[in-house]
Design an enzyme around this catalytic site. Structure first.
Site, PDB file in Angstrom:
ATOM      1  N   GLU A 103      -9.283 -13.575  -1.348  1.00 28.94           N
ATOM      2  CA  GLU A 103      -8.428 -13.972  -0.235  1.00 28.94           C
ATOM      3  C   GLU A 103      -9.024 -15.182   0.478  1.00 28.94           C
ATOM      4  O   GLU A 103     -10.233 -15.217   0.758  1.00 28.94           O
ATOM      5  CB  GLU A 103      -8.264 -12.813   0.748  1.00 28.94           C
ATOM      6  CG  GLU A 103      -7.399 -13.195   1.937  1.00 28.94           C
ATOM      7  CD  GLU A 103      -7.132 -12.059   2.916  1.00 28.94           C
ATOM      8  OE1 GLU A 103      -6.798 -10.951   2.458  1.00 28.94           O
ATOM      9  OE2 GLU A 103      -7.252 -12.291   4.128  1.00 28.94           O
ATOM     10  N   ASP A 128      -4.909 -13.789  -2.874  1.00 31.66           N
ATOM     11  CA  ASP A 128      -4.270 -13.559  -1.575  1.00 31.66           C
ATOM     12  C   ASP A 128      -4.340 -14.831  -0.750  1.00 31.66           C
ATOM     13  O   ASP A 128      -5.429 -15.272  -0.340  1.00 31.66           O
ATOM     14  CB  ASP A 128      -4.996 -12.437  -0.822  1.00 31.66           C
ATOM     15  CG  ASP A 128      -4.432 -11.069  -1.140  1.00 31.66           C
ATOM     16  OD1 ASP A 128      -3.564 -10.976  -2.032  1.00 31.66           O
ATOM     17  OD2 ASP A 128      -4.857 -10.092  -0.505  1.00 31.66           O
ATOM     18  N   MET A 187       2.331  -5.967  -7.885  1.00 37.17           N
ATOM     19  CA  MET A 187       1.032  -5.415  -7.466  1.00 37.17           C
ATOM     20  C   MET A 187       1.245  -4.281  -6.481  1.00 37.17           C
ATOM     21  O   MET A 187       2.138  -4.348  -5.643  1.00 37.17           O
ATOM     22  CB  MET A 187       0.187  -6.517  -6.841  1.00 37.17           C
ATOM     23  CG  MET A 187      -1.212  -6.107  -6.410  1.00 37.17           C
ATOM     24  SD  MET A 187      -1.323  -5.399  -4.723  1.00 37.17           S
ATOM     25  CE  MET A 187      -1.479  -6.895  -3.739  1.00 37.17           C
ATOM     26  N   ASP A 225      -0.846 -12.886   1.913  1.00 40.13           N
ATOM     27  CA  ASP A 225      -1.381 -11.769   2.691  1.00 40.13           C
ATOM     28  C   ASP A 225      -1.750 -12.323   4.060  1.00 40.13           C
ATOM     29  O   ASP A 225      -2.893 -12.706   4.299  1.00 40.13           O
ATOM     30  CB  ASP A 225      -2.605 -11.171   1.982  1.00 40.13           C
ATOM     31  CG  ASP A 225      -3.144  -9.971   2.750  1.00 40.13           C
ATOM     32  OD1 ASP A 225      -2.537  -9.589   3.769  1.00 40.13           O
ATOM     33  OD2 ASP A 225      -4.176  -9.426   2.326  1.00 40.13           O
ATOM     34  N   ASP A 279     -10.941 -11.989  11.309  1.00 38.59           N
ATOM     35  CA  ASP A 279     -10.012 -12.181  10.190  1.00 38.59           C
ATOM     36  C   ASP A 279      -8.646 -12.571  10.752  1.00 38.59           C
ATOM     37  O   ASP A 279      -7.932 -11.743  11.297  1.00 38.59           O
ATOM     38  CB  ASP A 279      -9.927 -10.842   9.443  1.00 38.59           C
ATOM     39  CG  ASP A 279      -9.132 -10.940   8.160  1.00 38.59           C
ATOM     40  OD1 ASP A 279      -8.812 -12.059   7.718  1.00 38.59           O
ATOM     41  OD2 ASP A 279      -8.830  -9.870   7.601  1.00 38.59           O
ATOM     42  N   ASP A 325       2.368   1.914   3.327  1.00 35.23           N
ATOM     43  CA  ASP A 325       3.348   0.972   3.873  1.00 35.23           C
ATOM     44  C   ASP A 325       4.765   1.512   3.683  1.00 35.23           C
ATOM     45  O   ASP A 325       5.694   1.088   4.375  1.00 35.23           O
ATOM     46  CB  ASP A 325       3.280  -0.392   3.153  1.00 35.23           C
ATOM     47  CG  ASP A 325       1.955  -1.095   3.342  1.00 35.23           C
ATOM     48  OD1 ASP A 325       1.267  -0.797   4.337  1.00 35.23           O
ATOM     49  OD2 ASP A 325       1.614  -1.945   2.494  1.00 35.23           O
ATOM     50  N   LYS A 384     -14.671  -8.988   0.748  1.00 32.74           N
ATOM     51  CA  LYS A 384     -14.631  -9.384   2.163  1.00 32.74           C
ATOM     52  C   LYS A 384     -16.023  -9.168   2.733  1.00 32.74           C
ATOM     53  O   LYS A 384     -16.649  -8.151   2.451  1.00 32.74           O
ATOM     54  CB  LYS A 384     -13.600  -8.536   2.923  1.00 32.74           C
ATOM     55  CG  LYS A 384     -13.316  -9.054   4.323  1.00 32.74           C
ATOM     56  CD  LYS A 384     -12.208  -8.269   5.028  1.00 32.74           C
ATOM     57  CE  LYS A 384     -11.893  -8.904   6.375  1.00 32.74           C
ATOM     58  NZ  LYS A 384     -10.938  -8.104   7.165  1.00 32.74           N
ATOM     59  N   HIS A 420     -11.080 -14.376   3.688  1.00 33.08           N
ATOM     60  CA  HIS A 420     -12.295 -13.594   3.497  1.00 33.08           C
ATOM     61  C   HIS A 420     -13.452 -14.471   3.042  1.00 33.08           C
ATOM     62  O   HIS A 420     -14.581 -14.294   3.504  1.00 33.08           O
ATOM     63  CB  HIS A 420     -12.040 -12.470   2.492  1.00 33.08           C
ATOM     64  CG  HIS A 420     -11.051 -11.449   2.969  1.00 33.08           C
ATOM     65  ND1 HIS A 420     -10.669 -10.369   2.224  1.00 33.08           N
ATOM     66  CD2 HIS A 420     -10.352 -11.343   4.130  1.00 33.08           C
ATOM     67  CE1 HIS A 420      -9.781  -9.647   2.894  1.00 33.08           C
ATOM     68  NE2 HIS A 420      -9.570 -10.227   4.052  1.00 33.08           N
ATOM     69  N   ASP A 423      -5.865 -14.150   9.235  1.00 36.31           N
ATOM     70  CA  ASP A 423      -4.645 -13.933   8.434  1.00 36.31           C
ATOM     71  C   ASP A 423      -3.495 -14.830   8.885  1.00 36.31           C
ATOM     72  O   ASP A 423      -2.342 -14.386   8.997  1.00 36.31           O
ATOM     73  CB  ASP A 423      -4.221 -12.453   8.503  1.00 36.31           C
ATOM     74  CG  ASP A 423      -5.057 -11.561   7.589  1.00 36.31           C
ATOM     75  OD1 ASP A 423      -5.693 -12.082   6.657  1.00 36.31           O
ATOM     76  OD2 ASP A 423      -5.063 -10.339   7.805  1.00 36.31           O
ATOM     77  N   HIS A 446       0.872  -1.168   0.000  1.00 36.70           N
ATOM     78  CA  HIS A 446       0.000   0.000   0.000  1.00 36.70           C
ATOM     79  C   HIS A 446       0.916   1.227   0.000  1.00 36.70           C
ATOM     80  O   HIS A 446       2.012   1.195   0.572  1.00 36.70           O
ATOM     81  CB  HIS A 446      -0.841   0.099   1.271  1.00 36.70           C
ATOM     82  CG  HIS A 446      -1.716  -1.085   1.570  1.00 36.70           C
ATOM     83  ND1 HIS A 446      -1.257  -2.193   2.216  1.00 36.70           N
ATOM     84  CD2 HIS A 446      -3.032  -1.291   1.329  1.00 36.70           C
ATOM     85  CE1 HIS A 446      -2.257  -3.058   2.362  1.00 36.70           C
ATOM     86  NE2 HIS A 446      -3.337  -2.541   1.827  1.00 36.70           N
ATOM     87  N   GLU A 491     -10.869  -6.973  -4.134  1.00 42.94           N
ATOM     88  CA  GLU A 491     -10.722  -7.984  -3.086  1.00 42.94           C
ATOM     89  C   GLU A 491     -11.968  -7.982  -2.221  1.00 42.94           C
ATOM     90  O   GLU A 491     -12.181  -7.071  -1.427  1.00 42.94           O
ATOM     91  CB  GLU A 491      -9.480  -7.663  -2.242  1.00 42.94           C
ATOM     92  CG  GLU A 491      -9.252  -8.664  -1.137  1.00 42.94           C
ATOM     93  CD  GLU A 491      -7.939  -8.409  -0.405  1.00 42.94           C
ATOM     94  OE1 GLU A 491      -6.984  -7.923  -1.042  1.00 42.94           O
ATOM     95  OE2 GLU A 491      -7.878  -8.674   0.802  1.00 42.94           O
TER      96      GLU A 491
END
Lengths: 387, 387, 387, 387
Positions: B220, B248, B91, B290, B258, B60, B186, B223, B260, B57, B184
């Site tokens: 993802e 993802d 990406m 991810d 979530d 980031d 969710k 998700h 992850d 991002h 994406e």
């Protein structure tokens, strides 16, 4: 709030599946608990309660494998009851899931013979639907799916699924039938995972068909809530795509077995927003109930449950109207900038360069609260009937 | 099964979000547990572990609101690390959810000023993506949604959502960028209900855009599993629509927060089928992780977790190949008639009348078992590594 | 890893409910798909597959309402098959959920007549259990619950539930039976909410009984996972309380309908930890499978599914042993300080004043990672069979 | 229904955690959105809204690691605000989850040093609780758990958990504090699986403690609903065991992330039955709200949300009273035989032999419907405010 008499009338256009009040209560753990219900009796009772119409699977009326004479022997008293009561049949659907031959589904069964049989059975029922004047043909592919990863090639299954809808659509065109198809999504049960598991997946699928204009959705409250999805949001997206052809109303309490509670039971706030979008979102089809009177009930309980579905819809319809008309609500909506979402982000004639040149202080803007809690509290107080 | 060395190489095309190994562990209930991770260091460490690229991002790498000079001051060491390692940036994505200004989302915020800012921020990042050579621009609209029914008019929100993608797509065309967008989905968290909650809803949405060819999916694992959906089935449907632009990979244990988890943790059988469809379904993009190294880990644990993602993918890829090559599996698939699903239901040149005239004994056909348990047991034994 | 032959033997003590392989496939949406299975044939087939014993509900063997002669007519061939094969009957249970009279449950039915009948039916079956040499009497109160709030006073229902177990326990004491009771919790299905929904609720309930020593748990994989709970954690807590009397092994994929997949299917990682705690936690009862061969299967598939349950247990048992014996695992456990949890927090003889006087630097301690990702990766690689 | 003014008064005994209105909105995906809220200001505002008291974690008031002087510097204005408003502090709790040192929990951290620190921190706070006159000390072990199977030996963790409660209980006895402990169960988040995941597990655990009489429950709406459990049923079972020491009221929409919506939002029907059991089941503690005003809200929204919690409780309390007083409801309850459940199954003085000799026609009894749908519809109409 002024209380009304919440008795259904024909004008409310409430319809019921024959399999709802006729459910005998067989489940995985127990046997039939109520006697078979004669379709004609169901029609008369529902008519007395104020319903507008009934819907059915082929084998709700006549036995699996019935020949033409047997079919007609079962259809005749149904037709008579419809004539006597004035009830309509706006929707018909095919049972491609109860007989053992459908153990791996119908249109997407790995066994081609069974797929062919499923198409035949559906075609026969399309003819019946046209003859009965139904405008919607619902397709719930309850056994189209898999419990395990290798058993079903999903992309190939979607090919076959599309083939079946293409065949059915072309057939209705060739026959000149005034009939559209409505896919009913469901995430699981009785299969581990079902094809086209949500409103979204079915909407996407329809875009790949040869006659997408003839195919839309029949979303069910419980099926979406089994996937933790917001049913009213789903209806809104289906309407946005112009694809809300029919809707199955009932009740569910989150991800668990398919409860098919009467409408209003289960997620009460969800039911309010469901009625709100159905009434205000442009849907003009019947209000169809697809529920199962709990196994605790005898036939009196069945009719109480059916009546409750309609009462709850009428109560919530009144609440939705009162909510939308409440000046405090309108003010709270303005403060929440609900209407501002209707203004295009880019102004008419504006270029992206113009937009990019605009000064903006994100920290200042970040201080503006949305006022959603106040607005939601007003909605809840309308649900409670204390405003 | 012959055991291999499961060490990643560039050819495996594994990519990581900088926000994954860089997650400091802030959650609703606790503060940062790990120090900030310098992007350049992350790139070197991931390169050493065999990764192919990184993704990020905007924020980031450089702070929210950074001016051009500040951006470049943060980008320079990142570019240098990319050059030094040979890692790519396939990406890039935009953070439209962390700053308080996005309290009601970005592209569908009720507040038009914020929507305009969100478009600006995304456009700036599209320019950066093009400059960095990224081919995919992911859009996760994590704050696009609502906790309450009246706060968001869903159909209008979809209008604004579509407007934003139309603007971005037209912009990339006008600039001649070789860049496609990947939505994406969710279902919820951090909003009560998020717009475009599943693969299906996003696929359907794309069909309404002005340039659907430029927009696809970035599904993802977690998700979809938060909505009790089968991720591998979702990938298959996305591939069927030609829309699997990116994926993802991580781990999740059913409907809950979530998680992850690293890829392979969570739903182990699901991970097998995920790799199987990615490897055999025509997907040719990077294998992108991810995940969030759990808060229990220090930086050594972070790198162990990152390495585990890649190892697990390689282990499962080997298993998928062995499974597909196993003659017993092939025989079991034939018995399960998996291939027969590839034969059109209606034969070439056959009419529906022909099909309807075909004799069929459903009771006899109903006796044929599908053989799915045997087939699934073979798959499980490949997962277990005992075949 | 050295591969073994995963064929079950009597020593493995695998048992099956007659209702598992005998399930005919009736569900809410479909009729029977397989013929009735003669109990004697089931016993012979399970014996051939290496099982140790069978279990049954009264009405798995003789019809509801059968008189003594009819019962014996059905029991005789079963006894003969047991004698012929050497199989045992370690557990018996009563069906208080299938007949319509149990529409509101058995022991907690609002209707006192039905409660009395349920106690009678259970007592008859307790006599049978004692006669057959069963040591465990399972009580799954599948219909004890409610779909709606006012229908059931939960505290009063718990009074009646406790009364029933007190009556049954006193009866076994009075008769001198060597028989203990095992409650099987379930959160929902077929009732909207079931009493004693989890392992925890049942453990707490037992403490209020007159003879808690005679009552323990029979937890089922799927039932706990339907509530998003970790089954292995639940087994561990039941063992901690000394209450793991029996266990029902099968497979489930998160909160949805009760899938009753074969053991190993569903949550594969959960199955590993399930076997690990059963093998290492002090449980010494039979390994009992309570699954339903999917409706896709014919009888060959049923036996493949039953065999798969046992094979998967044996495979996972071997993996658990290898995992515990692996020096790398042992080292990773030390680094994760798993053993340190066994050291009392307060030292022997230490006072709280001593403890409170101890200096401590939380910021320094906060830097110590737990090393759980490395440890979990080792576990996963044992599951994969690549170590 | 006669509408009342739903403004809270001291007599309603509403309490709020300082961390609720003081939540700044930090979550996994975003930073603080609201400024810090001074505890004294919170007390004054809540007092103005009609609250009865406030509750807090140690670090809601003073910083982690504060020395005595710093603590008192933060406590002084809080005490002053309490004096000025007359608000009480019926409950205090300790934060053993936010600081990085608690990455693996407090009382059950694998790291013994951290466990010892956790006990010290809790003891300090027990002293504070006693000094402030709190009667309940809540223990939410949010980080006591695991994401992976080998990381935590559950039985050993329960040993350490019990040790901690034994130490704390003995300490309060030794000091002569009038303080009881209330465990707050939660199934997951922020850990993958948390110890004592439900009301039931915590109730069972308490029975193993040295001073079970000093330890009870603090169940939270959302935490039980995250496990698909019926919160009102859970409260009823806790009351049946005499263990409902405190209760955390908020809102949740099924298994997903911990939403902490204001009370009344989320499951509206569940909220009705929650108030009904709290008002009629013998609970006499404060009505405590543990919610998080959504991130969409500014401080005005925070107070609107807090006020909504109390309003909704008062509205539902009125509805519960009206429901119980309604003659139609009373009649429907009789028809549903709700009262008959209160009659022991075995009559006073009756033997099991007597009971077994009683004739009974199950088929005839099976025809009796339970009348639950009619009863539930009455309840729903009270919720809707249309009776």
């Amino acid at each position: 709030m002024q209380m009304q008499d919440y008795t259904a009338t024909r004008e409310d256009r409430f319809t019921f599946g024959l399999w709802t009040v006729g459910w005998q209560g067989v489940d995985v753990f127990g046997s039939a608990i109520r006697p078979p219900l004669d379709p004609a009796e169901a029609i008369h009772r529902l008519s007395d309660l104020g319903a507008y119409g009934i819907t059915f699977h082929d084998n709700d009326v006549f036995p699996f494998g019935a020949d033409a004479a047997t079919k007609e022997a079962h259809l005749a008293p149904l037709r008579k009851a419809l004539d006597a009561t004035g009830l309509t049949v706006p929707m018909i659907t095919t049972n491609l899931f109860s007989h053992p031959v459908f153990r791996d589904g119908g249109f997407t069964n790995n066994d081609r013979d069974v797929r062919r049989f499923a198409v035949r059975k559906a075609l026969d029922n399309v003819d019946l639907a046209a003859e009965m004047g139904a405008k919607i043909f619902v397709a719930w592919g309850g056994r189209e799916g898999a419990e395990s990863g290798a058993a079903k090639d999903i992309r190939t299954a979607l090919d076959r699924y599309a083939e079946a809808f293409n065949l059915l659509a072309q057939y209705t065109i060739d026959r000149g039938y005034d009939l559209r198809f409505a896919i009913e999504p469901k995430p699981n049960e009785p299969r581990g995972d079902i094809l086209l598991p949500t409103i979204g997946h079915a909407l996407a699928f329809i875009n790949e068909l040869e006659h997408p204009e003839l195919v839309g959705l029949n979303p069910e409250v419980g099926h979406e809530e089994m996937a933790s999805l917001n049913y009213a949001h789903g209806l809104a997206q289906a309407l946005w795509h112009g694809k809300l052809f029919h809707a199955d109303l009932n009740g569910q309490t989150g991800p668990r077995y398919d409860q098919d509670l009467r409408f209003g039971a289960g997620n009460a706030r969800g039911a309010f927003w469901t009625v709100d979008i159905l009434e205000n979102g442009g849907y003009d089809g019947p209000r169809h109930f697809d529920f199962k009177p709990p196994r605790t009930e005898d036939m009196d309980g069945v009719w109480a449950s059916a009546e409750g579905c309609m009462r709850n819809y009428l109560i919530l319809r009144e609440k939705s109207r009162a909510f939308r008309a409440d000046p405090d609500v309108q003010e709270a909506m303005r403060l929440a900038r609900v209407d501002e979402l209707g203004v295009p982000t880019l102004a008419d004639g504006e270029s992206l360069a113009d937009l990019r040149a605009e000064p903006f202080d994100p920290d200042a803007a970040a201080e503006r609260g949305m006022g959603f809690e106040r607005l939601d509290q007003l909605a809840l107080e309308h649900l409670y009937g204390v405003r």
